[in-house]
Structures are given as C-alpha cells and as structure tokens.
Design a protein around this motif. Structure first.
Motif, PDB file in Angstrom:
ATOM      1  N   ILE A 132      45.627  42.615  32.159  1.00 20.94           N
ATOM      2  CA  ILE A 132      45.602  42.869  33.600  1.00 20.94           C
ATOM      3  C   ILE A 132      44.643  41.868  34.229  1.00 20.94           C
ATOM      4  CG2 ILE A 132      45.171  44.511  35.453  1.00 20.94           C
ATOM      5  CD1 ILE A 132      45.685  46.772  33.499  1.00 20.94           C
ATOM      6  N   PHE A 133      45.166  40.989  35.056  1.00 19.86           N
ATOM      7  CA  PHE A 133      44.367  39.963  35.733  1.00 19.86           C
ATOM      8  C   PHE A 133      44.101  40.393  37.178  1.00 19.86           C
ATOM      9  CE2 PHE A 133      46.258  37.574  32.293  1.00 19.86           C
ATOM     10  CZ  PHE A 133      45.286  36.657  31.937  1.00 19.86           C
ATOM     11  N   VAL A 134      42.861  40.229  37.610  1.00 17.60           N
ATOM     12  CA  VAL A 134      42.462  40.518  38.991  1.00 17.60           C
ATOM     13  C   VAL A 134      41.756  39.288  39.546  1.00 17.60           C
ATOM     14  CG1 VAL A 134      41.144  42.031  40.513  1.00 17.60           C
ATOM     15  CG2 VAL A 134      42.107  42.949  38.374  1.00 17.60           C
ATOM     16  N   TYR A 135      42.215  38.786  40.697  1.00 17.66           N
ATOM     17  CA  TYR A 135      41.552  37.618  41.282  1.00 17.66           C
ATOM     18  C   TYR A 135      42.039  37.385  42.716  1.00 17.66           C
ATOM     19  CZ  TYR A 135      45.900  35.116  40.115  1.00 17.66           C
ATOM     20  OH  TYR A 135      47.222  34.720  40.009  1.00 17.66           O
ATOM     21  N   PRO A 136      41.278  36.621  43.486  1.00 14.71           N
ATOM     22  CA  PRO A 136      41.723  36.242  44.831  1.00 14.71           C
ATOM     23  C   PRO A 136      42.466  34.907  44.775  1.00 14.71           C
ATOM     24  CG  PRO A 136      39.470  35.540  44.544  1.00 14.71           C
ATOM     25  CD  PRO A 136      39.881  36.193  43.245  1.00 14.71           C
ATOM     26  N   ILE A 137      43.329  34.689  45.724  1.00 18.46           N
ATOM     27  CA  ILE A 137      43.984  33.385  45.841  1.00 18.46           C
ATOM     28  C   ILE A 137      43.190  32.538  46.816  1.00 18.46           C
ATOM     29  CG2 ILE A 137      46.058  32.169  46.588  1.00 18.46           C
ATOM     30  CD1 ILE A 137      47.673  34.578  45.667  1.00 18.46           C
ATOM     31  N   TRP A 138      42.665  31.434  46.310  1.00 19.26           N
ATOM     32  CA  TRP A 138      41.895  30.479  47.120  1.00 19.26           C
ATOM     33  C   TRP A 138      42.580  29.124  47.042  1.00 19.26           C
ATOM     34  CZ3 TRP A 138      36.409  31.813  44.807  1.00 19.26           C
ATOM     35  CH2 TRP A 138      36.000  33.060  45.301  1.00 19.26           C
ATOM     36  N   TRP A 139      42.851  28.515  48.181  1.00 20.05           N
ATOM     37  CA  TRP A 139      43.509  27.211  48.203  1.00 20.05           C
ATOM     38  C   TRP A 139      44.744  27.202  47.302  1.00 20.05           C
ATOM     39  CZ3 TRP A 139      42.991  23.881  51.892  1.00 20.05           C
ATOM     40  CH2 TRP A 139      41.772  23.763  52.571  1.00 20.05           C
ATOM     41  N   SER A 140      45.546  28.258  47.425  1.00 19.58           N
ATOM     42  CA  SER A 140      46.805  28.380  46.691  1.00 19.58           C
ATOM     43  C   SER A 140      46.606  28.383  45.180  1.00 19.58           C
ATOM     44  CB  SER A 140      47.765  27.238  47.072  1.00 19.58           C
ATOM     45  OG  SER A 140      48.002  27.235  48.456  1.00 19.58           O
ATOM     46  N   LYS A 185      53.562  40.074  24.088  1.00 22.18           N
ATOM     47  CA  LYS A 185      52.557  40.714  24.935  1.00 22.18           C
ATOM     48  C   LYS A 185      53.047  40.736  26.381  1.00 22.18           C
ATOM     49  CE  LYS A 185      48.888  38.909  21.911  1.00 22.18           C
ATOM     50  NZ  LYS A 185      48.280  40.142  21.399  1.00 22.18           N
ATOM     51  N   THR A 186      52.434  41.590  27.198  1.00 24.11           N
ATOM     52  CA  THR A 186      52.828  41.723  28.601  1.00 24.11           C
ATOM     53  C   THR A 186      51.601  41.623  29.502  1.00 24.11           C
ATOM     54  OG1 THR A 186      52.669  44.139  28.434  1.00 24.11           O
ATOM     55  CG2 THR A 186      54.843  43.134  28.085  1.00 24.11           C
ATOM     56  N   ALA A 187      51.841  41.517  30.801  1.00 30.73           N
ATOM     57  CA  ALA A 187      50.732  41.362  31.748  1.00 30.73           C
ATOM     58  C   ALA A 187      51.057  41.989  33.092  1.00 30.73           C
ATOM     59  CB  ALA A 187      50.399  39.885  31.944  1.00 30.73           C
ATOM     60  N   SER A 188      49.997  42.369  33.804  1.00 29.37           N
ATOM     61  CA  SER A 188      50.050  42.753  35.213  1.00 29.37           C
ATOM     62  C   SER A 188      49.093  41.838  35.964  1.00 29.37           C
ATOM     63  CB  SER A 188      49.621  44.211  35.413  1.00 29.37           C
ATOM     64  OG  SER A 188      50.422  45.098  34.678  1.00 29.37           O
ATOM     65  N   ILE A 189      49.429  41.516  37.208  1.00 30.27           N
ATOM     66  CA  ILE A 189      48.597  40.635  38.030  1.00 30.27           C
ATOM     67  C   ILE A 189      48.301  41.338  39.351  1.00 30.27           C
ATOM     68  CG2 ILE A 189      48.455  38.416  39.213  1.00 30.27           C
ATOM     69  CD1 ILE A 189      50.455  37.313  37.146  1.00 30.27           C
ATOM     70  N   TYR A 190      47.014  41.418  39.695  1.00 27.91           N
ATOM     71  CA  TYR A 190      46.585  41.993  40.975  1.00 27.91           C
ATOM     72  C   TYR A 190      45.808  40.918  41.731  1.00 27.91           C
ATOM     73  CZ  TYR A 190      47.953  46.576  39.284  1.00 27.91           C
ATOM     74  OH  TYR A 190      48.690  47.650  38.816  1.00 27.91           O
ATOM     75  N   VAL A 191      46.310  40.544  42.894  1.00 27.90           N
ATOM     76  CA  VAL A 191      45.678  39.472  43.649  1.00 27.90           C
ATOM     77  C   VAL A 191      45.444  39.883  45.104  1.00 27.90           C
ATOM     78  CG1 VAL A 191      46.662  37.636  42.217  1.00 27.90           C
ATOM     79  CG2 VAL A 191      47.867  38.379  44.279  1.00 27.90           C
ATOM     80  N   LYS A 243      54.938  38.138  28.918  1.00 28.13           N
ATOM     81  CA  LYS A 243      55.857  38.476  30.002  1.00 28.13           C
ATOM     82  C   LYS A 243      55.135  39.278  31.084  1.00 28.13           C
ATOM     83  CE  LYS A 243      60.195  40.891  31.004  1.00 28.13           C
ATOM     84  NZ  LYS A 243      61.322  41.680  30.448  1.00 28.13           N
ATOM     85  N   THR A 244      55.201  38.807  32.314  1.00 26.84           N
ATOM     86  CA  THR A 244      54.582  39.516  33.435  1.00 26.84           C
ATOM     87  C   THR A 244      55.486  40.641  33.901  1.00 26.84           C
ATOM     88  OG1 THR A 244      53.432  37.507  34.153  1.00 26.84           O
ATOM     89  CG2 THR A 244      53.635  39.288  35.761  1.00 26.84           C
ATOM     90  N   LYS A 245      54.984  41.874  33.829  1.00 30.94           N
ATOM     91  CA  LYS A 245      55.769  43.055  34.200  1.00 30.94           C
ATOM     92  C   LYS A 245      55.546  43.474  35.646  1.00 30.94           C
ATOM     93  CE  LYS A 245      56.238  46.390  31.233  1.00 30.94           C
ATOM     94  NZ  LYS A 245      55.930  47.519  30.312  1.00 30.94           N
ATOM     95  N   ARG A 246      54.366  43.185  36.203  1.00 31.30           N
ATOM     96  CA  ARG A 246      54.062  43.634  37.556  1.00 31.30           C
ATOM     97  C   ARG A 246      53.161  42.628  38.263  1.00 31.30           C
ATOM     98  NH1 ARG A 246      54.072  48.468  40.088  1.00 31.30           N
ATOM     99  NH2 ARG A 246      54.455  49.595  38.148  1.00 31.30           N
ATOM    100  N   VAL A 247      53.458  42.368  39.531  1.00 34.09           N
ATOM    101  CA  VAL A 247      52.579  41.599  40.409  1.00 34.09           C
ATOM    102  C   VAL A 247      52.326  42.444  41.653  1.00 34.09           C
ATOM    103  CG1 VAL A 247      52.267  39.516  41.777  1.00 34.09           C
ATOM    104  CG2 VAL A 247      53.461  39.378  39.583  1.00 34.09           C
ATOM    105  N   SER A 248      51.067  42.791  41.912  1.00 36.12           N
ATOM    106  CA  SER A 248      50.700  43.570  43.098  1.00 36.12           C
ATOM    107  C   SER A 248      49.778  42.727  43.972  1.00 36.12           C
ATOM    108  CB  SER A 248      50.010  44.878  42.699  1.00 36.12           C
ATOM    109  OG  SER A 248      50.923  45.760  42.083  1.00 36.12           O
ATOM    110  N   LYS A 265      47.328  54.585  40.716  1.00 41.59           N
ATOM    111  CA  LYS A 265      48.573  55.232  40.294  1.00 41.59           C
ATOM    112  C   LYS A 265      49.328  54.361  39.311  1.00 41.59           C
ATOM    113  CE  LYS A 265      52.881  57.172  42.115  1.00 41.59           C
ATOM    114  NZ  LYS A 265      53.664  57.475  43.350  1.00 41.59           N
ATOM    115  N   GLU A 266      49.376  53.061  39.572  1.00 40.02           N
ATOM    116  CA  GLU A 266      50.131  52.146  38.694  1.00 40.02           C
ATOM    117  C   GLU A 266      49.528  52.091  37.302  1.00 40.02           C
ATOM    118  OE1 GLU A 266      51.823  49.153  42.179  1.00 40.02           O
ATOM    119  OE2 GLU A 266      50.137  48.518  40.913  1.00 40.02           O
ATOM    120  N   VAL A 267      48.219  51.973  37.198  1.00 44.06           N
ATOM    121  CA  VAL A 267      47.617  51.837  35.867  1.00 44.06           C
ATOM    122  C   VAL A 267      47.638  53.153  35.093  1.00 44.06           C
ATOM    123  CG1 VAL A 267      46.196  49.868  36.544  1.00 44.06           C
ATOM    124  CG2 VAL A 267      45.241  52.182  36.692  1.00 44.06           C
TER     125      VAL A 267
END
Length: 208
Positions: free
Chosen positions: A76-84, A129-135, A173-178, A202-204
């Motif tokens: 599960i990755f959490v980060y802000p988008i800066w300069w794309s 393996k799988t992943a979720s991304i929260y940005v 494989k990325t399963k979710r992008v929020s 709720k998602e996690v």
C-alpha cells in the motif's frame, strides 16, 4: 496476507500521514501480518549515486526494505503528487530498494526490442504480488481517473509511473487506486478530507 504500507510524504504533519495512520489502524491484524515504512522517520541516502555501475555501501534500512518487499504479498503506497510525480524521497527509496536481482532482472544480450516483444527482456521477480495506491493532488480526482490508465498525458504521470512502470515492471499488479483531488483548494474542506479517511478505512478493512 503479508501487507507492507509505505508512506512517501516527507512531512510528518501532512494529510498523507493521516491517510497512512488510518490504513495502519484499520487493517485487520487477525487476518493479516502488517509491516510499515514511514519514510519521513528514516535516515538514509535516497540517491543511487553510482547507478548500477558500482554497489553502494550496505545500509541497514535499505537491506531491511529489500527483505520487506520480498516478504510482502500486498503493498500500500501513500504519497502526494508533486510536479506530476512522486516526492523525491519516495522515488529515491524505490531507486535504492527495487534493484536488479531483488525486484527484477534484465537480459543484456541481443536486441532489446526483440527480447521485449518475445518476453525475454525482463524477469519479474515480484510476480504474484498486488498493490493499492493512495494519492493526494491539487488537480481534480477525475483528471487522474481519466488520464492514468490507457491514456497518459504528462500531468497524469504521478500515478502511471508507479503503477505501469515500477510495479508492473516487477510483476506487481495494482488492484486499487484511490485519489483525493483538489487538496489545498477551497472546495476541499475538512469534511471532504474526513470522508476520504472513512473511505480509506473501509477499503483496507475489506482487504483479502
């Protein structure tokens, strides 16, 4: 399931920190094993100083991170988008940790194009393996939903680089992008941010 949560925001008082904390607190510990990497609490050199020409000195945090990405079944990755893009702290961690022999291997013989087309150029060492991304982003949420899939434009690269290049390249494989868009704008109220945290929780909790 073994879950690794990575917070890539360098500010301990950021909204991403709140997302990270919400994720950690709501993962079902009876069903999952949890490990965390909060990059704003770590001291390490995020610069891959010699590329792959020369190995850098061993760093206990980097070695531990490499053990964790091999241990994890879901990221599960959490980060802000800066300069794309993602923050340099997170990008540096990926550069140091997702290295050849750990995350992937490359074929240095023959034609790159022919190898790539035949599936012989890269070996995905984290396959299965799988992943979720929260940005978070100042751009609207819909912007990334439209332009971070098959259609990419430069301002959408903050998600597609991680999802389509880094993770897919290694077999994840990325399963979710929020996405929480318009962060920092007037329309993004405290109520909006609280509702997003409730959605994250709720998602996690439903991870399987």
């Amino acid at each position: 399931m073994n879950i690794l949560v990575i917070n890539g925001h360098p500010d301990k008082e950021s909204y991403c920190q709140a997302i990270f904390q919400t994720i950690v607190e709501n993962i079902d510990s009876k069903r999952h094993e949890l490990e965390m990497i909060n990059l704003n609490e770590e001291e390490f050199d995020p610069v891959l100083r010699y590329g792959y020409r020369q190995r850098m000195e061993d760093d206990p945090f980097i070695l531990r991170s490499q053990e964790l990405i091999q241990w994890a079944e879901h990221f599960i990755f959490v980060y802000p988008i800066w300069w794309s893009s993602m923050p340099s702290l997170l990008k540096g961690w990926i550069d140091r940790v997702f290295t050849p022999g750990i995350a992937y291997s490359a074929n240095n013989r023959g034609s790159f194009i022919l190898n790539y087309l035949s599936g012989k150029q890269f070996k995905k060492l984290l396959k299965g393996k799988t992943a979720s991304i929260y940005v978070t982003s100042m751009a609207p949420t819909w912007w990334y939903k439209v332009f971070s899939g098959p259609i990419n434009i430069p301002d959408s690269y903050g998600i597609s680089v991680l999802k389509n290049a880094v993770l897919n390249h290694c077999g994840i494989k990325t399963k979710r992008v929020s996405i929480l868009g318009e962060l920092g704008r007037e329309v993004n109220t405290s109520s909006t941010r609280q509702k997003f945290l409730q959605k994250v929780a709720k998602e996690v909790r439903l991870l399987d």
